[in-house]
Design a protein around this motif. Structure first.
Motif, PDB file in Angstrom:
ATOM      1  N   VAL A   1      31.778  28.337  29.359  1.00  0.00           N
ATOM      2  CA  VAL A   1      33.328  29.257  29.415  1.00  0.00           C
ATOM      3  C   VAL A   1      33.391  29.411  27.905  1.00  0.00           C
ATOM      4  CG1 VAL A   1      35.432  29.518  29.946  1.00  0.00           C
ATOM      5  CG2 VAL A   1      34.224  29.167  31.430  1.00  0.00           C
ATOM      6  N   SER A   2      33.530  27.784  27.520  1.00  0.00           N
ATOM      7  CA  SER A   2      34.218  27.154  26.217  1.00  0.00           C
ATOM      8  C   SER A   2      32.667  28.095  25.116  1.00  0.00           C
ATOM      9  CB  SER A   2      33.720  25.973  26.194  1.00  0.00           C
ATOM     10  OG  SER A   2      35.012  25.190  26.768  1.00  0.00           O
ATOM     11  N   ALA A   3      31.293  28.555  25.102  1.00  0.00           N
ATOM     12  CA  ALA A   3      30.589  28.761  24.519  1.00  0.00           C
ATOM     13  C   ALA A   3      30.419  30.289  24.294  1.00  0.00           C
ATOM     14  CB  ALA A   3      29.131  28.628  25.066  1.00  0.00           C
TER      15      ALA A   3
ATOM     16  N   ILE B   1      42.422  41.792  25.977  1.00  0.00           N
ATOM     17  CA  ILE B   1      42.563  42.393  26.964  1.00  0.00           C
ATOM     18  C   ILE B   1      41.964  41.831  27.289  1.00  0.00           C
ATOM     19  CG2 ILE B   1      42.759  43.954  28.972  1.00  0.00           C
ATOM     20  CD1 ILE B   1      43.532  46.145  26.567  1.00  0.00           C
ATOM     21  N   LEU B   2      41.896  40.728  28.782  1.00  0.00           N
ATOM     22  CA  LEU B   2      40.923  40.302  29.569  1.00  0.00           C
ATOM     23  C   LEU B   2      40.930  40.189  31.282  1.00  0.00           C
ATOM     24  CD1 LEU B   2      39.130  37.744  30.838  1.00  0.00           C
ATOM     25  CD2 LEU B   2      40.934  36.019  31.054  1.00  0.00           C
TER      26      LEU B   2
ATOM     27  N   GLN C   1      41.557  29.723  28.192  1.00  0.00           N
ATOM     28  CA  GLN C   1      40.728  29.915  27.524  1.00  0.00           C
ATOM     29  C   GLN C   1      41.452  30.945  26.314  1.00  0.00           C
ATOM     30  OE1 GLN C   1      37.562  28.090  25.814  1.00  0.00           O
ATOM     31  NE2 GLN C   1      37.120  26.729  27.220  1.00  0.00           N
ATOM     32  N   ALA C   2      41.542  32.350  26.899  1.00  0.00           N
ATOM     33  CA  ALA C   2      41.896  33.149  26.828  1.00  0.00           C
ATOM     34  C   ALA C   2      43.138  33.367  26.201  1.00  0.00           C
ATOM     35  CB  ALA C   2      42.361  34.819  27.248  1.00  0.00           C
ATOM     36  N   THR C   3      43.961  32.419  27.234  1.00  0.00           N
ATOM     37  CA  THR C   3      45.445  32.032  26.629  1.00  0.00           C
ATOM     38  C   THR C   3      45.684  31.345  24.763  1.00  0.00           C
ATOM     39  OG1 THR C   3      46.577  32.356  28.440  1.00  0.00           O
ATOM     40  CG2 THR C   3      47.977  31.301  26.933  1.00  0.00           C
ATOM     41  N   GLN C   4      44.705  30.658  24.768  1.00  0.00           N
ATOM     42  CA  GLN C   4      44.738  29.837  23.702  1.00  0.00           C
ATOM     43  C   GLN C   4      44.394  30.339  22.211  1.00  0.00           C
ATOM     44  OE1 GLN C   4      42.125  26.798  25.155  1.00  0.00           O
ATOM     45  NE2 GLN C   4      43.415  25.153  26.248  1.00  0.00           N
TER      46      GLN C   4
ATOM     47  N   ILE D   1      46.385  40.107  30.659  1.00  0.00           N
ATOM     48  CA  ILE D   1      45.055  39.718  31.335  1.00  0.00           C
ATOM     49  C   ILE D   1      45.528  40.329  32.740  1.00  0.00           C
ATOM     50  CG2 ILE D   1      44.625  37.584  32.555  1.00  0.00           C
ATOM     51  CD1 ILE D   1      45.739  35.128  30.408  1.00  0.00           C
ATOM     52  N   ILE D   2      44.105  40.728  33.266  1.00  0.00           N
ATOM     53  CA  ILE D   2      44.480  40.797  34.891  1.00  0.00           C
ATOM     54  C   ILE D   2      43.016  40.850  35.592  1.00  0.00           C
ATOM     55  CG2 ILE D   2      44.322  43.576  36.198  1.00  0.00           C
ATOM     56  CD1 ILE D   2      46.406  44.121  33.567  1.00  0.00           C
ATOM     57  N   ASN D   3      44.141  40.077  36.666  1.00  0.00           N
ATOM     58  CA  ASN D   3      42.922  39.489  37.383  1.00  0.00           C
ATOM     59  C   ASN D   3      42.740  40.241  38.713  1.00  0.00           C
ATOM     60  OD1 ASN D   3      43.238  36.740  36.626  1.00  0.00           O
ATOM     61  ND2 ASN D   3      45.102  36.748  36.875  1.00  0.00           N
ATOM     62  N   LEU D   4      42.055  40.419  39.812  1.00  0.00           N
ATOM     63  CA  LEU D   4      40.915  41.251  40.637  1.00  0.00           C
ATOM     64  C   LEU D   4      40.955  40.420  41.724  1.00  0.00           C
ATOM     65  CD1 LEU D   4      40.305  44.784  40.294  1.00  0.00           C
ATOM     66  CD2 LEU D   4      39.922  43.484  37.811  1.00  0.00           C
ATOM     67  N   GLY D   5      42.527  41.199  42.261  1.00  0.00           N
ATOM     68  CA  GLY D   5      42.756  40.109  43.824  1.00  0.00           C
ATOM     69  C   GLY D   5      42.250  41.198  45.046  1.00  0.00           C
TER      70      GLY D   5
END
Length: 258
Positions: free
Chosen positions: A70-72, A86-87, A125-128, A139-143
């Motif tokens: 994820v960091s990479a 947008i994530l 990481q997106a937030t940072q 940020i949109i999460n798929l639930g």
């Protein structure tokens, strides 16, 4: 174009809904980076997009349950785009095939590590990145509608989607002051490639479970995601938009509710 030049990351964009969401944002003028858990699966998604005549997107393979991967991926996004607007947390492990009493701890953790921990890692990481930029981000999460109405033999998946609902609310409250909105789109049945191998009787039975008598299309889910990501939803955060043809509203399907 509502999303012209917006930078969008779509996780799990290897087939079906993930590819459809990525295609939607590309057509709307966004700079899209697609993600998949392996180079092979990601290339399959990229091939589907190119088959639609869509080009100019970026791609990065990363298993979102692995912190270093994820960091990479975010190092790549920073270098390539310098921002993220947008994530879309679409990646999910389906957790098919095990009853609660037969499930191993490895079966359970495999789903939780992708669906919950992976969503947490990518979102953090997106937030940072978002909080340091003008315009902040979304940020949109798929639930899933199964987070409140459980289905058989999917304990790990149902648990993970319940966690996504709670995670969305918590993120939304903590990030509101930073100008970052967080919401969930919760589908029910979606017409994906798995429907192509369903016997007609089973597909008909499923549609009878839906008050509108039609499962959602990938375009339906993409449109819901786009709405929550757009300025039209600028005062909406911490919410769950259900797209399930009315399944969550009913107690029993019409043919049983007698």
């Amino acid at each position: 174009m509502r999303f012209k030049d917006k930078v969008v990351l779509v996780t799990g964009a290897t087939k079906n809904t993930g590819v459809g969401i990525a295609a939607f944002f590309i057509k709307e003028g966004a700079k899209v980076c697609i993600n998949g858990h392996s180079p092979k699966s990601l290339e399959r998604g990229a091939d589907e997009l190119r088959a639609m005549g869509l080009e100019g997107f970026d791609q990065f393979a990363a298993d979102i349950s692995k912190e270093e991967q994820v960091s990479a991926m975010f190092d790549y996004i920073k270098v390539t785009f310098g921002r993220l607007d947008i994530l879309i947390n679409n990646a999910a492990q389906q957790g098919l095939g095990s009853t609660f009493d037969s499930m191993t701890s490895d079966d359970f953790l495999k789903v939780i590590m992708v669906n919950v921990f992976g969503t947490f890692q990518v979102s953090q990481q997106a937030t940072q990145l978002m909080e340091r930029q003008e315009g902040k981000g979304v940020i949109i999460n798929l639930g899933s509608n199964v987070s409140t109405r459980a289905i058989h033999n999917r304990t790990a998946y149902v648990t993970s989607k319940g966690a996504i609902d709670a995670l969305t609310r918590s993120m939304a409250i903590d990030l509101a002051g930073k100008g970052i909105r967080v919401n969930t789109v919760a589908p029910g049945y979606i017409h994906t490639d798995r429907w192509k191998v369903l016997p007609n009787a089973e597909a008909t039975r499923r549609r009878m479970n839906v008050p509108l008598h039609q499962e959602a299309t990938i375009a339906d889910i993409s449109a819901a995601v786009a709405f929550l990501a757009s300025d039209e939803a600028k005062n909406i955060t911490g919410e769950r938009l259900v797209v399930d043809g009315g399944c969550s509203a009913q107690h029993l399907p019409m043919d049983i509710d007698v």
